[in-house]
Design an enzyme around this catalytic site. Structure first.
Site, short mmCIF file in Angstrom:
data_model
loop_
_atom_site.label_atom_id
_atom_site.label_comp_id
_atom_site.label_asym_id
_atom_site.label_seq_id
_atom_site.Cartn_x
_atom_site.Cartn_y
_atom_site.Cartn_z
N GLY A 1 0.95 -1.47 0.30
CA GLY A 1 -0.11 0.33 0.18
C GLY A 1 0.63 1.53 0.12
O GLY A 1 2.14 1.18 -0.30
N ASP B 1 8.71 -4.45 12.11
CA ASP B 1 9.12 -3.46 10.94
C ASP B 1 9.87 -2.45 12.03
O ASP B 1 9.16 -1.16 11.04
CB ASP B 1 7.98 -3.17 9.93
CG ASP B 1 9.02 -2.84 8.70
OD1 ASP B 1 10.07 -3.28 8.18
OD2 ASP B 1 8.07 -2.60 7.70
#
Length: 539
Positions: free
Chosen positions: A238, A390
């Site tokens: 995205g 992350d």
């Protein structure tokens, strides 16, 4: 880049600017004097139980996400045989009971085969994948045959990165995962694939805005007074825009999913697992596990990231965990404006943590900020058992009041009480130079299959640790240890479970940020002080 888009000034026009001004918060950090070698308590593995008794450490969010391993789980682990599925093995290793999951091989198969023309689509895509990867593999084999395999490594690594981009989002995501898997791929290739974490082409604004309107059920102008004309960030699944809410004037970040990505992901996962079934023999020899298990681990995480409602829940869990911590900023979610393909969050007005000049100009105490960051990461790992999976520099920001801010919670990982206990035991074994038990910890954590002979690994562990720890804590470099560890796992049948590959990446990212902002920052020394402080607090 700073988390302030220059494109926002030229945004699609709609209204007034609202600047987020966080309240000033005092900085608190409990630090004990540096621990001498072998001075840690003998039974540190009681840490988790003590933490639970201390209250407040095992909160509702953690209970929802990770149920502690039971003796029944341990009994199942002893009975684990060839008939057990990969997902059952993963659950046993993790010590976590998963009440529901979006991924299973059966779910993926049914989802793919239910569509019309599925067989033709699979054949076409399969030929494309096999042709491209086969051609690349034959190039590597030719390099080895003519004896130039080492000299062309930089070129072949770049070629691999380009190939993964061309094959689409599933392969880009796979490349990002491989960038943290020294058990599967060489370190020089890993370094090249790290570029995929920041350098992914965006898709057109018109397509993104249509998806947002479909999720909202109303025109953009009805909800937002303005929206950035270009993406703030683009990733494999995205991309993000900055906008202003018409109703309140608040600035928000809009994360929107790539179009038609779900059927592509399901189709590729089906093909990945089909291909993996032919590679089980090689994987067993190299990693000590079936290749299907690696694919299942990857697929499970990928489908979780694909559902933005799960990411919204992740953010709520982090908000709950850090609700009483004045040093950490987690953006709130606008759930009424969010869905499975669109996520609207509070805009973080911060400075990218790898921009030392901007941080100093902002009057931020660098040493205090770094200590806050190390403390927040340690709490995620060993107190909450739920951590940001992350934490690359684009997802961590310095607030002007000294707080650390996290964004992008699509990839989070869970450590059970059992895993946390073993990790702390492993730290104690390393400090005490008990390399036999360190090797056994590898088995207990899932790096080695039960019954594996650890004797060949013990001398390698000893060489790595003694060479690195001989300089003392103040000069310890985690990246150098990791580089040697990468060679170890590449040469032995060791598999790094996905959750621990994220732990390693988190530590490397933290150390990299620390050294970028303050070259002489004592990363490990501060971390051990905070670890001891947390341990003493629990007791």
């Amino acid at each position: 880049m700073d988390f302030i888009s220059t494109n926002y000034a030229n945004a699609v026009p709609f209204s007034t600017d609202h600047k987020y001004a966080p309240s000033q918060a005092p900085f608190h950090a409990a630090v004990l004097k540096r621990s001498k070698k072998r001075s840690l308590p003998v039974r540190v593995s009681n840490f988790a139980a003590a933490a639970s008794e201390a209250g407040g450490l095992v909160n509702g969010a953690t209970v929802r996400r990770s149920l502690a391993a039971t003796r029944e789980n341990e009994a199942r682990a002893l009975q684990l045989g060839k008939s057990s599925s990969a997902l059952e093995q993963l659950d046993i290793e993790r010590g976590v009971c998963v009440p529901f999951r979006k991924y299973s091989p059966e779910t993926v198969r049914n989802k793919v085969l239910e569509s019309r023309g599925a067989v033709l689509s699979l054949i076409s895509r399969g030929v494309e994948i096999v042709w491209n990867l086969g051609f690349y593999w034959s190039s590597l084999m030719y390099d080895c045959f003519v004896g130039r395999d080492e000299e062309v490594v930089p070129y072949r690594a770049r070629q691999l990165r380009t190939l993964l981009c061309d094959l689409g989002p599933s392969f880009i995501k796979a490349g990002q995962v491989l960038a943290n898997r020294p058990d599967i791929i060489r370190e020089d290739y890993m370094n090249e694939l790290c570029i995929l974490q920041d350098d992914v082409p965006p898709f057109p604004n018109k397509v993104a805005f249509n998806i947002i309107e479909e999720e909202l059920g109303q025109p953009l102008e009805a909800v937002f007074s303005k929206i950035s004309s270009q993406t703030i960030a683009a990733a494999s699944l995205g991309q993000v825009y900055r906008a202003t809410l018409r109703a309140s004037g608040e600035d928000v970040a809009i994360k929107v999913q790539r179009p038609q990505i779900e059927p592509i992901i399901y189709r590729d996962l089906f093909l990945f697992r089909t291909l993996a079934s032919f590679l089980n023999g090689i994987s067993l020899q190299k990693l000590g596990c079936n290749a299907e298990l690696i694919v299942d681990e990857f697929g499970e995480k990928l489908l979780e990231e694909l559902d933005y409602t799960l990411e919204a829940r992740n953010i709520e869990d982090f908000l709950e965990n850090f609700k009483d911590d004045p040093t950490v900023k987690i953006p709130r979610v606008y759930k009424q404006l969010s869905g499975s393909r669109v996520l609207v969050m509070e805009w973080i007005d911060g400075i990218r943590c790898t921009n030392p000049q901007a941080i100093k100009e902002g009057g931020i105490d660098v040493n205090g900020f770094l200590t806050v960051g190390v403390s927040a990461a340690l709490r995620q790992l060993l107190e909450f058992g739920l951590f940001h999976g992350d934490p690359h520099p684009g997802n961590i920001f310095a607030m002007r009041d000294g707080r650390i801010a996290y964004v992008d919670f699509g990839n989070v990982a869970v450590l059970s009480q059992q895993n946390k206990q073993i990790l702390i035991d492993a730290v104690v074994h390393a400090v005490n130079e008990d390399y036999v038990e360190m090797a056994n910890d590898f088995t207990r954590l899932g790096f080695l299959t039960p019954g594996t002979d650890v004797s060949p690994i013990i001398p390698a562990l000893e060489a790595i640790w003694q060479n690195s720890s001989g300089k003392g804590l103040s000069d310890f470099n985690f990246r150098s240890v990791t580089g040697k560890f990468n060679q170890l796992v590449y040469n032995y049948p060791i598999r790094i479970p996905e959750r621990f590959s994220l732990v390693i990446r988190s530590l490397l990212t933290q150390e990299g940020i620390c050294f970028t902002l303050q070259r002489d920052f004592k990363f490990l020394e501060v971390r051990i002080k905070l670890l001891v402080s947390l341990f003493m607090f629990c007791y």
